[in-house]
Scaffold this active site. Structure first.
Site, short mmCIF file in Angstrom:
data_model
loop_
_atom_site.label_atom_id
_atom_site.label_comp_id
_atom_site.label_asym_id
_atom_site.label_seq_id
_atom_site.Cartn_x
_atom_site.Cartn_y
_atom_site.Cartn_z
N LYS A 194 0.84 -1.20 0.00
CA LYS A 194 0.00 0.00 0.00
C LYS A 194 0.88 1.25 0.00
O LYS A 194 1.60 1.51 0.96
CB LYS A 194 -0.91 0.05 1.23
N GLY A 247 6.59 4.78 8.87
CA GLY A 247 5.70 5.90 9.12
C GLY A 247 5.80 6.36 10.56
O GLY A 247 6.82 6.17 11.23
N SER A 248 4.72 6.92 11.06
CA SER A 248 4.74 7.51 12.40
C SER A 248 4.68 6.43 13.48
O SER A 248 4.18 5.32 13.26
CB SER A 248 3.55 8.46 12.57
N THR A 249 5.17 6.78 14.65
CA THR A 249 5.12 5.87 15.79
C THR A 249 3.68 5.58 16.19
O THR A 249 3.34 4.45 16.57
CB THR A 249 5.91 6.47 16.97
N LEU A 250 2.81 6.58 16.09
CA LEU A 250 1.40 6.40 16.44
C LEU A 250 0.76 5.31 15.57
O LEU A 250 0.10 4.39 16.08
CB LEU A 250 0.64 7.72 16.27
N VAL A 251 0.96 5.39 14.27
CA VAL A 251 0.38 4.39 13.37
C VAL A 251 1.10 3.05 13.54
O VAL A 251 0.47 1.99 13.46
CB VAL A 251 0.45 4.87 11.91
N GLY A 252 2.40 3.09 13.81
CA GLY A 252 3.13 1.85 14.05
C GLY A 252 2.55 1.04 15.20
O GLY A 252 2.48 -0.19 15.14
N GLU A 270 9.67 0.89 10.92
CA GLU A 270 10.64 1.99 10.88
C GLU A 270 9.85 3.25 11.12
O GLU A 270 9.08 3.69 10.27
CB GLU A 270 11.36 2.00 9.52
N CYS A 304 12.37 11.16 8.71
CA CYS A 304 12.26 10.56 10.04
C CYS A 304 13.54 10.72 10.86
O CYS A 304 13.49 10.72 12.09
CB CYS A 304 11.89 9.09 9.92
N GLU A 401 8.11 14.91 17.38
CA GLU A 401 8.50 14.95 15.98
C GLU A 401 7.58 15.89 15.21
O GLU A 401 6.36 15.70 15.18
CB GLU A 401 8.44 13.54 15.37
#
Length: 501
Positions: A194, A247-252, A270, A304, A401
């Site tokens: 995606k 991507g972001s830590t939140l989405v991770g 990552e 990042c 960030e």
């Protein structure tokens, strides 16, 4: 089901040419509309105007892609295709990327906003280099023979997972695609990928090149769509055995949760960073200024590993700030296709608003806007290079960030103090130190809590060197031989050569 297409005439100083290619869901080597036959608009961030429509994928499209990928893995890919042949196909793909490098760079500049010059000289070269690097690894995936005793043969095999899901971000669209495709294909996996809905054009153009290179249908499948539909469907799919996300830590965290709640799939993440860039009194000041500028303003700060916390020792603080200010003022914001432009727009209205929110937070918290702090121009998503001084450690602009062209410059006195401040973060993706004493530099590098430590450089990456984070900056490593471990299971085989019971 018919597919949408993208047609565009590039008539710019840096690149002139026409492009025309499908922008549908890419499954089993063919383009089609999504299950709901709806589309997503793609916007040029330089102007804020719609330039394309792409197919909107759904969970049902992910189901179809996974089924196709499994069929390809069982019949025409995986261990049924020798590593040498997989390597040849990857090499052909790299050749095609090189042949179409101007077109791919133009597409990156168009929907991402990065300058054409950077896209071609940086992103494209690194992307092609990554695919070539993993082409060389494809026939070198092997295990070990392990001595036990004379009546047994014990050995290991490194076998592909099968079908892997990959979710890539919008800041380096093609490069992140290459980082994901290279090791996954070299080790024999099939892919459901995606791209970001903000920057899908290079990924979709790559689909045609993947066909042209000769990959069997179903080996690489690309499902465009939103994170909360397509991304979630990949993360929680019971027939995907591994998911890789940048991507972001939140989405991770959400992806890791979905992976755990479904089939406990293997996860590589990552994620974000708030990287310290430490400049010591004995640094080469001109080089430190140039690298610090590159560290925070490269790719418009949408990186990042951006060196967004710039720690400067007191003995050179004033002179560094003077020179760094002049360097930052010299950055030319302009049309990404102009040959003298150095910074383009942020990628989207959402990202623009997020960055401006952080800038306003810094102002409200009492930090000093030393430079910039405002939007640039009247249309599109442009933000001035911004420097804050007189900050406190508890400010959001110091802790969180921002992912934009916003840096904080912080004065420090001694080594122990700056190491404490540098490591006082939930992130651990990268760090840098500038000094002409290499022993001192190595000592700093060893004490910084980060997956990458640069000495006298910043944002310097290579396809054969691992990249990844400590702490909440991720799990696993991209690039290098280390990334191959993300895409194989290790099987131990025990052969009885005479032991009887």
């Amino acid at each position: 089901m018919s597919s949408t297409t993208f047609s565009y005439e590039f008539s710019y100083e840096a690149f002139r040419g026409n492009v025309n290619f499908p922008t549908g869901i890419f499954i089993n080597g063919q383009f089609s509309a999504g299950f709901n036959r709806t589309t997503i608009d793609v916007v040029n961030p330089s102007t804020g105007k719609v330039i394309a429509s792409i197919a909107e994928g759904t969970a049902k499209d992910v189901d179809r892609a996974v089924e196709t990928a499994h069929r390809a893995f069982e019949t025409s890919w995986g261990l049924k295709v020798p590593g040498a042949e997989r390597g040849k196909l990857l090499s052909r793909l790299a050749d095609l990327m090189e042949k179409h490098s101007d077109e791919l760079a133009a597409l990156e500049a168009l929907d991402n906003g990065k300058t054409f010059t950077w896209a071609k000289d940086g992103d494209l070269k690194a992307s092609i280099g990554t695919i070539r690097y993993y082409a060389g690894w494809a026939d070198k995936i092997h295990g070990q023979v392990i001595e036990t005793h004379e009546d047994k043969l014990a050995y290991t095999r490194h076998e592909p997972f099968g079908v892997v899901g990959q979710i890539i971000p919008w800041n380096f669209p093609l490069l992140m695609m290459a980082w994901k495709l290279g090791p996954a294909l070299a080790t024999g996996n099939c892919i459901v990928l995606k791209p970001s809905e903000f920057t899908p054009l290079t990924a979709l153009r790559m689909c045609s090149l993947i066909n042209e290179a000769g990959f069997p249908p179903g080996v690489v499948n690309v499902v465009t769509g939103y994170g909360n539909t397509v991304g979630q469907a990949i993360s929680e799919h019971m027939n995907i055995d591994k998911v890789a996300f940048t991507g972001s830590t939140l989405v991770g965290r959400k992806i890791m949760e979905a992976a755990a709640k479904s089939n406990l799939k293997n996860v590589t993440l990552e994620l974000g960073g708030k990287s310290p860039n430490i400049i010591l009194n004995d640094a080469d000041l001109d080089q430190a200024v140039n690298w610090a500028s590159h560290g925070i303003f490269w790719n418009h700060g949408q990186c990042c590993c951006a060196g967004s916390r710039i720690f400067v020792q007191s003995g050179i603080y004033d002179e560094f700030l003077r020179r760094f200010t002049a360097k930052s003022q010299s950055i030319k914001l302009g049309d990404p296709f102009a040959t003298d432009s150095q910074q383009g727009p942020q990628v989207s209205q959402i990202q623009f608003d997020r960055i401006m929110g952080y800038i306003n937070s810094g102002k409200q918290d009492g930090a000093r806007v030393h430079l910039g702090g405002e939007r640039h121009g009247t249309e599109g998503y442009w933000i001035q290079p911004t420097i804050f001084t007189d900050t406190r450690p508890d400010m959001r602009i110091v802790k969180e960030e921002i992912f934009g062209p916003v840096g904080v410059v912080i004065k420090f006195e001694d080594e122990e103090d700056v190491l404490r401040q540098a490591n006082d973060t939930m992130y651990g993706l990268a760090a840098a130190v500038f000094t002409q004493d290499i022993t001192r530099g190595i000592r700093f590098a060893h004490r910084l809590h980060a997956g990458t430590a640069w000495i006298n450089c910043v944002n310097s990456l290579h396809p054969n060197v691992p990249f990844g984070g400590y702490k909440q900056s991720g799990i696993g490593r991209e690039c290098g031989e280390y990334a191959l471990n993300n895409y194989t299971n290790v099987k131990a085989v025990h052969v009885n050569l005479g032991q009887r019971i």
